[in-house]
Motif scaffolding. Sequence first.
Motif, mmCIF file in Angstrom:
data_model
loop_
_atom_site.group_PDB
_atom_site.id
_atom_site.type_symbol
_atom_site.label_atom_id
_atom_site.label_comp_id
_atom_site.label_asym_id
_atom_site.label_seq_id
_atom_site.Cartn_x
_atom_site.Cartn_y
_atom_site.Cartn_z
ATOM 1 N N GLU A 114 1.419 5.555 -0.420
ATOM 2 C CA GLU A 114 0.822 6.878 -0.237
ATOM 3 C C GLU A 114 1.725 7.876 -0.935
ATOM 4 O O GLU A 114 2.934 7.893 -0.694
ATOM 5 C CB GLU A 114 0.716 7.210 1.245
ATOM 6 C CG GLU A 114 0.055 8.533 1.526
ATOM 7 C CD GLU A 114 -0.081 8.784 3.016
ATOM 8 O OE1 GLU A 114 0.747 9.538 3.554
ATOM 9 O OE2 GLU A 114 -0.996 8.209 3.633
ATOM 10 N N ARG B 155 -3.079 0.492 -3.693
ATOM 11 C CA ARG B 155 -2.830 -0.869 -3.197
ATOM 12 C C ARG B 155 -2.621 -1.747 -4.418
ATOM 13 O O ARG B 155 -3.514 -1.884 -5.262
ATOM 14 C CB ARG B 155 -4.019 -1.378 -2.394
ATOM 15 C CG ARG B 155 -3.836 -2.783 -1.856
ATOM 16 C CD ARG B 155 -5.079 -3.207 -1.068
ATOM 17 N NE ARG B 155 -4.916 -4.493 -0.448
ATOM 18 C CZ ARG B 155 -5.488 -5.614 -0.891
ATOM 19 N NH1 ARG B 155 -6.244 -5.573 -1.965
ATOM 20 N NH2 ARG B 155 -5.286 -6.748 -0.257
ATOM 21 N N HIS C 234 -3.753 7.169 -2.292
ATOM 22 C CA HIS C 234 -3.400 5.865 -1.724
ATOM 23 C C HIS C 234 -3.597 4.809 -2.809
ATOM 24 O O HIS C 234 -4.622 4.807 -3.491
ATOM 25 C CB HIS C 234 -4.281 5.524 -0.522
ATOM 26 C CG HIS C 234 -3.985 6.370 0.668
ATOM 27 N ND1 HIS C 234 -4.577 7.599 0.862
ATOM 28 C CD2 HIS C 234 -3.146 6.181 1.705
ATOM 29 C CE1 HIS C 234 -4.126 8.119 1.988
ATOM 30 N NE2 HIS C 234 -3.248 7.282 2.516
ATOM 31 N N VAL D 160 0.870 -1.175 0.000
ATOM 32 C CA VAL D 160 0.000 0.000 0.000
ATOM 33 C C VAL D 160 0.907 1.226 0.000
ATOM 34 O O VAL D 160 1.781 1.358 0.857
ATOM 35 C CB VAL D 160 -0.938 0.011 1.228
ATOM 36 C CG1 VAL D 160 -1.814 1.247 1.210
ATOM 37 C CG2 VAL D 160 -1.782 -1.259 1.266
#
Length: 112
Positions: free
Chosen positions: A68, A79, A77, A66
Amino acid sequence: MTVRRTITLACALLTTLLALLAGCASSSTDPFVGTKSLEATVVERQYDPPGSGGASYAGSGNYYLVFEGKEGDATAHYRFRVTHRQYLRYPEGSHVQIVVVDNNLRDIRPVR
């Protein structure tokens, strides 16, 4: 030119015009399409064991990172599913550059 030929030509032109307009209307800009490269930080590492979350029972599970990062003024963000090697190489807090193509992770590089 006969009336019938004029009507046929007008219909053909109208059909062509409508097809062109329909093509322009469907080419809206999707923010997830295209290539972007951004600097990000790994904020979380996730692991789905075999048999859960789409992982097969016979496999080794799925690994996710993940990220940022900043996109303009906004914080984004992401994933992404990664390989086991990438999962081990980038612990939380790693500062990386990611390349995203059509909302799919293509490359991860450490930022020095």
